[in-house]
Design an enzyme around this catalytic site. Structure first.
Site, PDB file in Angstrom:
ATOM      1  N   GLY A 153       5.045  -6.191   5.659  1.00 39.48           N
ATOM      2  CA  GLY A 153       4.862  -7.135   6.774  1.00 39.48           C
ATOM      3  C   GLY A 153       3.396  -7.217   7.177  1.00 39.48           C
ATOM      4  N   SER A 154       2.708  -6.088   7.158  1.00 38.68           N
ATOM      5  CA  SER A 154       1.279  -6.069   7.516  1.00 38.68           C
ATOM      6  C   SER A 154       0.468  -6.875   6.514  1.00 38.68           C
ATOM      7  CB  SER A 154       0.753  -4.623   7.530  1.00 38.68           C
ATOM      8  OG  SER A 154       1.404  -3.889   8.533  1.00 38.68           O
TER       9      SER A 154
ATOM     10  N   ASP B   3      -2.412  -0.969  10.387  1.00 37.72           N
ATOM     11  CA  ASP B   3      -2.765  -0.955   8.964  1.00 37.72           C
ATOM     12  C   ASP B   3      -3.094  -2.344   8.402  1.00 37.72           C
ATOM     13  OD1 ASP B   3      -0.189  -1.864   8.992  1.00 37.72           O
ATOM     14  OD2 ASP B   3       0.654  -0.211   7.831  1.00 37.72           O
TER      15      ASP B   3
ATOM     16  N   LYS C 248       0.848  -1.202   0.000  1.00 35.62           N
ATOM     17  CA  LYS C 248       0.000   0.000   0.000  1.00 35.62           C
ATOM     18  C   LYS C 248       0.877   1.244   0.000  1.00 35.62           C
ATOM     19  CE  LYS C 248       0.732   1.658   4.331  1.00 35.62           C
ATOM     20  NZ  LYS C 248       1.659   2.650   4.557  1.00 35.62           N
TER      21      LYS C 248
ATOM     22  N   ALA D  92       3.783  -1.311   4.029  1.00 33.26           N
ATOM     23  CA  ALA D  92       2.955  -2.315   4.719  1.00 33.26           C
ATOM     24  C   ALA D  92       3.211  -3.739   4.240  1.00 33.26           C
ATOM     25  CB  ALA D  92       1.459  -1.972   4.594  1.00 33.26           C
TER      26      ALA D  92
HETATM   27  O1  C5P Z   1       0.193  -0.386  14.679  1.00 33.40           O
HETATM   28  P1  C5P Z   1       1.593  -0.531  14.206  1.00 33.40           P
HETATM   29  O2  C5P Z   1       2.319  -1.673  14.855  1.00 33.40           O
HETATM   30  O3  C5P Z   1       1.736  -0.537  12.737  1.00 33.40           O
HETATM   31  O4  C5P Z   1       2.343   0.794  14.695  1.00 33.40           O
HETATM   32  C1  C5P Z   1       3.731   0.921  14.703  1.00 33.40           C
HETATM   33  C2  C5P Z   1       4.109   2.115  15.563  1.00 33.40           C
HETATM   34  O5  C5P Z   1       3.702   3.329  14.923  1.00 33.40           O
HETATM   35  C3  C5P Z   1       3.413   2.148  16.916  1.00 33.40           C
HETATM   36  O6  C5P Z   1       4.151   1.437  17.855  1.00 33.40           O
HETATM   37  C4  C5P Z   1       3.398   3.642  17.222  1.00 33.40           C
HETATM   38  O7  C5P Z   1       4.662   4.047  17.704  1.00 33.40           O
HETATM   39  C5  C5P Z   1       3.207   4.266  15.849  1.00 33.40           C
HETATM   40  N1  C5P Z   1       1.797   4.553  15.553  1.00 33.40           N
HETATM   41  C6  C5P Z   1       1.157   5.610  16.194  1.00 33.40           C
HETATM   42  N2  C5P Z   1      -0.162   5.844  15.924  1.00 33.40           N
HETATM   43  C7  C5P Z   1      -0.828   5.095  15.030  1.00 33.40           C
HETATM   44  C8  C5P Z   1      -0.187   4.053  14.337  1.00 33.40           C
HETATM   45  C9  C5P Z   1       1.131   3.801  14.623  1.00 33.40           C
HETATM   46  O8  C5P Z   1       1.748   6.300  17.025  1.00 33.40           O
HETATM   47  N3  C5P Z   1      -2.103   5.375  14.782  1.00 33.40           N
END
Ligand code: C5P
Length: 314
Positions: A107-108, A141, A11, A105
């Site tokens: 890995g996601s 994501d 993405k 994204a």
């Molecule tokens: O959710 P994900 O693991 O992808 O997020 C990775 C990092 O990005 C989180 O640990 C956080 O530090 C930051 N993040 C954030 N706010 C979000 C999404 C991600 O602060 N809405």
């Protein structure tokens, strides 16, 4: 038992605005997410042991519990323990085509494919919203990666509203092989520098979100106005990443100097993308930037906007 091959597209973010802090420590966001055709392939097979096993030939992809695809399989085993007991473990083979730690994204998407694949393998019959609820437990994501296409993402990024699918636009992606940006670092640094702009009340968050939902970029997407879309793309995290990584800023400037619809960093970077009106234009832009920045570490991909998320390969 049957095996499944799934396609997990990358993405890009056409829009990323940081609205404020959330009580859970994450950020309140409003984003416009867009799938592209560049994709990983995930093969899922039942295992004759109870183990979750990941195979991947990419040296930077871990095959242990730190891999999001492993965590997705673990979540399914924990949530559907009876099925896990009946069917046993899973073997997951990842063919990596999406650059890793790139803001795309990758890995996601692999984790999303594992959720979709185990749903099929164990005949769980989970609906897309149910899969997306599980996906949200693993990462912000991942719900988008399940459904893909073009969508507005709010909350942590896990609340999705589909937009009319965008088609017929080409994308050049460029990333330095030796450069990666930590997403937690990017958000933390943004907070340090911009928390005075944060909105904290629910009404404020709603109004910022509504402004984007009814704003010019969404209108341009709905009307397929490709050159308007190129002008309106935005990413707040560029304010942090570009000054800290001058190579990324230089790469963006090199794209901007070409005949592109628009150029932007994706997610927390360091991938920079350029939107183009045709494949021929995308190839020409790639060649021009490659000539301008003669660094062997700089990798390019030419791909197309994609209207789908995880797909099952026949
Ligand atoms: O959710 P994900 O693991 O992808 O997020 C990775 C990092 O990005 C989180 O640990 C956080 O530090 C930051 N993040 C954030 N706010 C979000 C999404 C991600 O602060 N809405």
């Amino acid at each position: 038992m049957q095996s499944y091959s799934l396609i997990a597209p990358a993405k890009i973010n056409l829009y990323l605005e940081i609205i404020g802090d959330r009580p859970d420590g994450f950020h309140e966001l409003v984003m416009i997410m867009q799938s592209v055709s560049l994709a990983d392939r995930i093969d899922l097979q039942p295992s004759d042991t109870e183990n979750i096993k990941i195979y991947c030939d990419h040296p930077q992809v871990p095959t242990d519990k730190t891999n999001l695809a492993y965590r997705a399989a673990q979540l399914m085993c924990d949530t559907f323990s009876q099925m896990y007991a009946n069917y046993g473990g899973v073997s997951i083979r990842i063919e990596k085509n999406i650059p890793v730690a790139a803001g795309l994204a990758g890995g996601s998407g692999n984790a999303a494919a594992v959720l979709v694949g185990i749903n099929l393998l164990w005949k769980l019959g989970l609906t897309q919203p149910e899969l997306q609820d599980l996906a949200a437990e693993l990462g912000s994501d991942i719900p988008f990666c399940v459904s893909g296409g073009t969508a507005i993402a709010t909350g942590r990024g896990e609340q999705l509203d589909d937009l009319p699918p965008l088609k017929n636009m080409w994308v050049v992606l460029a990333k330095y092989d030796n450069l990666s940006v930590s997403t937690p670092w990017a958000y933390k640094t943004y907070r340090q520098q911009y928390s005075d702009t944060y909105v904290s009340d629910t009404a404020g968050v709603k109004s910022r979100t509504a402004k984007v939902s009814s704003g010019s970029l969404v209108k341009a997407i709905s009307h397929h106005e490709h050159s308007e879309i190129g002008k309106l793309i935005h990413n707040d995290l560029e304010k942090i990443v570009l000054p800290a990584y001058p190579q990324v800023a230089e790469l963006k400037a090199a794209f901007a100097a070409q005949d592109v619809l628009g150029t932007m960093m994706s997610g927390s970077g360091p991938t920079v993308f350029a939107l183009c009106a045709s494949e021929a234009q995308a190839i020409a832009v790639q060649q021009a930037v490659r000539t301008q920045i003669a660094d062997p570490q700089l990798q390019f991909w030419v791909t197309k906007l994609n209207t789908q998320g995880i797909q099952i390969k026949a």
